[in-house]
Design an enzyme around this catalytic site. Structure first.
Site, PDB file in Angstrom:
ATOM      1  N   LYS A 167       0.844  -1.221  -0.075  1.00  0.00           N
ATOM      2  CA  LYS A 167       0.014  -0.053   0.009  1.00  0.00           C
ATOM      3  C   LYS A 167       0.865   1.359   0.054  1.00  0.00           C
ATOM      4  CE  LYS A 167      -4.065  -1.949  -0.335  1.00  0.00           C
ATOM      5  NZ  LYS A 167      -3.899  -3.389  -0.395  1.00  0.00           N
TER       6      LYS A 167
HETATM    7  C1  LIG Z   1      -9.860  -2.429  -1.759  1.00  0.00           C
HETATM    8  C2  LIG Z   1      -9.404  -3.192  -0.637  1.00  0.00           C
HETATM    9  N1  LIG Z   1      -9.957  -3.365   0.363  1.00  0.00           N
HETATM   10  C3  LIG Z   1      -9.547  -3.954   1.535  1.00  0.00           C
HETATM   11  C4  LIG Z   1      -8.206  -4.661   1.475  1.00  0.00           C
HETATM   12  C5  LIG Z   1      -7.634  -5.368   2.712  1.00  0.00           C
HETATM   13  O1  LIG Z   1      -6.711  -4.747   3.381  1.00  0.00           O
HETATM   14  P1  LIG Z   1      -5.613  -5.390   4.405  1.00  0.00           P
HETATM   15  O2  LIG Z   1      -5.015  -6.294   3.455  1.00  0.00           O
HETATM   16  O3  LIG Z   1      -5.123  -4.340   5.093  1.00  0.00           O
HETATM   17  O4  LIG Z   1      -6.806  -6.072   5.243  1.00  0.00           O
HETATM   18  C6  LIG Z   1      -7.304  -4.573   0.416  1.00  0.00           C
HETATM   19  C7  LIG Z   1      -6.253  -5.143   0.312  1.00  0.00           C
HETATM   20  O5  LIG Z   1      -5.375  -5.216  -0.570  1.00  0.00           O
HETATM   21  C8  LIG Z   1      -7.962  -3.812  -0.609  1.00  0.00           C
HETATM   22  O6  LIG Z   1      -7.220  -3.756  -1.830  1.00  0.00           O
END
Ligand SMILES: Cc1ncc(COP(=O)(O)O)c(C=O)c1O
Length: 407
Positions: free
Chosen positions: A200
């Site tokens: 990210k």
């Molecule tokens: C659009 C979206 N929402 C939620 C997430 C979930 O993030 P995390 O990996 O921090 O749980 C991601 C992760 O890639 C994502 O791309």
């Protein structure tokens, strides 16, 4: 702008455009992050402690929200936000089919039923014009996803949410430094959920944050994120001495810890530096591919500041007579790492089999689902490598274009 290259594709035995594999993403971690992590290690406080509290405060200030709740993923933030919003069995939650698994999965975990609304073709964000038709008396929450860092049309979504008394929980996993009509993402809705996953814009390895202006909501989320108990370790063992805690809810083990927050504190300071580089890279690709009508390029609306999280092209497979995976495999054979964001969630087996979703229900999402490819874009990616990415995409398009003509 990239020279014509009509050579054999690497997947057919030709020389790859890049001699070694180019990673789709590499985190940008420098000496300041290392020093802050060492400081956390030496502090004697490894779990949720002063650095996490500081990161919550600084991140909330950065996005312009009153409260931040640091957790171990955006998935966790979305989950506790849904529960704190009172979502449960019998409710419906609306989101976009062009998202990561977890946006939909947490709806299921909350006991509610996921409802999808098709996306706008230009931004691949939930289409507000299609939103109202999906609302039923059971709808409780809308989760707009700011795809690739481009904010959704929040005014339109908010107007509909207000009219139907629905809560908005934003999935801002891709957009920690984005603006919508001058407002920072994180400061607009009752809850916004961010990701600090390794790929990210800013990273804590794994990690997430929920921002809100509502102190009671923040408190509820913080309690749910730590076993549902009334006092976190920071409070239990503080200098005021041990204090008893009570279980208020059967919560989860979702807390961020100080080693993660150490990374986050430094990464947050570098957010503008990262954004500037991402924007430059995004614009480079835009120019590099402007002469390829077979490639749909991402669009940035003039009323947003994108966080330029991803550079997602769509290969017009109908014009090249190939499918996306052929292009994807050929690009990887040229030693270019790629990502796929995203294959439409409603067409994954669990969602099809459990809820009866089927092809044809969300045509814009399905069109994108079969065509998207994300190209490397991250601070620290050398210009020479971006040029190789552009060269490889040109090589493939020219090859498949010529093949089609020859047929
Ligand atoms: C659009 C979206 N929402 C939620 C997430 C979930 O993030 P995390 O990996 O921090 O749980 C991601 C992760 O890639 C994502 O791309």
């Amino acid at each position: 702008m990239v020279a014509e290259v009509m050579s054999t594709l690497a997947i057919d035995g030709g020389k790859p455009v890049r001699s070694e594999f180019l990673a789709f993403h590499r985190p940008n971690i420098g000496p300041a992050e290392e020093a802050e992590v060492i400081d956390a290690l030496r502090s004697g406080w490894l779990t949720t402690g002063p650095k996490t509290k500081k990161f919550e405060r600084e991140f909330a200030d950065f996005v312009g929200a009153k409260h931040g709740v640091a957790v171990n993923s955006c998935t966790a933030a979305l989950h506790v936000a849904l529960l704190a919003a009172g979502v449960g069995a019998g409710d419906e939650v609306i989101t976009s089919p062009i998202t990561f698994a977890s946006t939909a999965n947490v709806i299921v975990h909350s006991g509610a039923t996921p409802v999808f609304v098709d996306v706008e073709p230009a931004t691949l964000n939930l289409d507000p014009a299609k939103l109202e038709a999906a609302i039923t008396p059971r709808t409780k929450v809308i989760i707009p996803v700011h795809f690739a860092g481009h904010p959704c049309d929040m005014d339109e979504i908010k107007a509909i949410a207000d009219k139907h008394k629905l809560t908005i929980i934003e999935d801002a996993a891709h957009s920690p430094d984005a603006h919508y009509r001058g407002k920072r993402i994180g400061s607009i809705s009752p809850a916004t959920c961010f990701s600090f996953y390794a790929t990210k814009n800013i990273t804590t390895g794994e990690g997430g944050m929920l921002t809100t202006d509502d102190p009671a909501f923040a408190e509820k989320c913080a309690i749910l994120a730590l076993h549902g108990i009334s006092k976190d370790a920071w409070k239990r063992y503080s200098s005021s001495g041990y204090q008893h805690w009570d279980i208020l809810d059967p919560g989860f083990k979702y807390n961020m810890f100080d080693l993660q927050a150490a990374l986050g504190l430094v990464q947050l300071k570098r957010v503008d530096e990262f954004w500037t580089e991402r924007k430059r890279q995004f614009e480079f690709y835009g120019k590099a591919f402007a002469d390829l009508p077979e490639i749909i390029l991402p669009v940035i609306r003039d009323y947003v500041k994108s966080s330029y999280h991803l550079y997602v092209i769509q290969v017009k497979t109908e014009e090249l007579d190939i499918d996306r995976d052929t292009f994807m495999n050929a690009l990887q054979a040229e030693n270019i790492g790629i990502g796929i964001h995203f294959r439409a969630v409603h067409l994954h087996p669990f969602y099809k089999n459990t809820y009866g979703f089927a092809e044809g229900m969300f045509p814009n999402a399905e069109y994108a689902s079969d065509r998207v490819i994300s190209l490397p874009l991250y601070p620290g990616l050398p210009q020479a490598d971006m040029e190789l990415v552009a060269k490889a995409v040109h090589k493939l398009v020219q090859h498949y274009r010529a093949n089609k003509k020859a047929r």
